[in-house]
Design an enzyme around this catalytic site. Sequence first.
Site, PDB file in Angstrom:
ATOM      1  N   ALA A  23       4.406  -5.783   3.507  1.00 30.53           N
ATOM      2  CA  ALA A  23       4.424  -5.523   4.729  1.00 30.53           C
ATOM      3  C   ALA A  23       4.250  -6.738   5.518  1.00 30.53           C
ATOM      4  CB  ALA A  23       3.153  -4.626   4.822  1.00 30.53           C
TER       5      ALA A  23
ATOM      6  N   SER B 120       8.704   1.341   2.778  1.00 35.50           N
ATOM      7  CA  SER B 120       9.439   2.497   3.380  1.00 35.50           C
ATOM      8  C   SER B 120      11.014   2.142   3.676  1.00 35.50           C
ATOM      9  CB  SER B 120       8.664   3.085   4.453  1.00 35.50           C
ATOM     10  OG  SER B 120       8.761   2.090   5.484  1.00 35.50           O
ATOM     11  N   ARG B 121      11.335   0.833   3.900  1.00 33.57           N
ATOM     12  CA  ARG B 121      12.779   0.501   4.263  1.00 33.57           C
ATOM     13  C   ARG B 121      12.959  -0.892   3.838  1.00 33.57           C
ATOM     14  NH1 ARG B 121      12.470  -2.389   9.160  1.00 33.57           N
ATOM     15  NH2 ARG B 121      10.253  -2.464   9.951  1.00 33.57           N
TER      16      ARG B 121
ATOM     17  N   LYS C  66       3.816 -17.184   6.816  1.00 38.82           N
ATOM     18  CA  LYS C  66       4.392 -17.407   5.734  1.00 38.82           C
ATOM     19  C   LYS C  66       4.093 -18.427   4.876  1.00 38.82           C
ATOM     20  CE  LYS C  66       6.467 -13.224   6.054  1.00 38.82           C
ATOM     21  NZ  LYS C  66       6.070 -11.979   4.935  1.00 38.82           N
TER      22      LYS C  66
ATOM     23  N   TYR D  40       5.012 -16.556  13.178  1.00 34.59           N
ATOM     24  CA  TYR D  40       5.697 -15.810  11.839  1.00 34.59           C
ATOM     25  C   TYR D  40       5.644 -16.827  10.503  1.00 34.59           C
ATOM     26  CZ  TYR D  40       9.129 -13.475   8.820  1.00 34.59           C
ATOM     27  OH  TYR D  40       9.461 -13.067   7.552  1.00 34.59           O
TER      28      TYR D  40
END
Length: 251
Positions: A96, A22-23, A165, A161
Amino acid sequence: MSEPADTQLVPPSSVVLVSGGSRGLGLAIVTDLLDAGVRVAAFARTITPELEKLAAEHPDRVHVGSVDVTDLPAAQSFVRAVEQRLGPIDGIVNNAAMGQDSLHAHTATDDIARIIETNLTAPLQLTRLVIRRMLAKGLRGRIVNITSICGQRGFPGLVAYSATKGGMDAATRSLARELGGRMLVNSVAPGFFASEMSAVLGPTQLDQIVRRTPTGHLTEPEEVTPVVRMLLREHTNINGQVIVVDGAAAI
């Protein structure tokens, strides 16, 4: 699913599912794939006006929905709706993710769990959902995991995070082996985008990263989208790899 591949090539993806579309980078990927003639399904927790506009402009080639990537039943319903409207999915972009902006010692247990669920568990579940349907139909396809340079290089304030990843990069390699060439599975690991940097790193560290980047600037979405498109659309033998797009900052 680990027996040797036959000589049949993996064709370009024609219907691509993009999570977090979405962005930012996700929206840029959706736009770029549409420009390349691909049918695109995109979901995010909140549908932005920009994504709604793309859906209105390309009603026959875009399907969008408001889905939390951690809500597996909602993701399953979305995938079924995509197949009915656009056809079988033969490409996935796992984009996402949620970020982090706290030192590990100060990060709440619930926040660590949410980061792991969103950035690692959910994309693995979504990938499993889609590839099972692809294999059942005898399809070949392509998977692109959007990871981060944080999976390879340490940065303060990004412990959980970075762990997610790095985990997705490891999953990329193993899944490429497991699928035996029936699907091409790769990661694209961008360097920091300016918006992420301002939220996580102070101006001193930001300036240091820019100075040590040979190209002299932070990563832009438009520098990442051609790599994603190539992995989804071009004839290539790239498989199980992590492609870094950071201007050589990490070297």
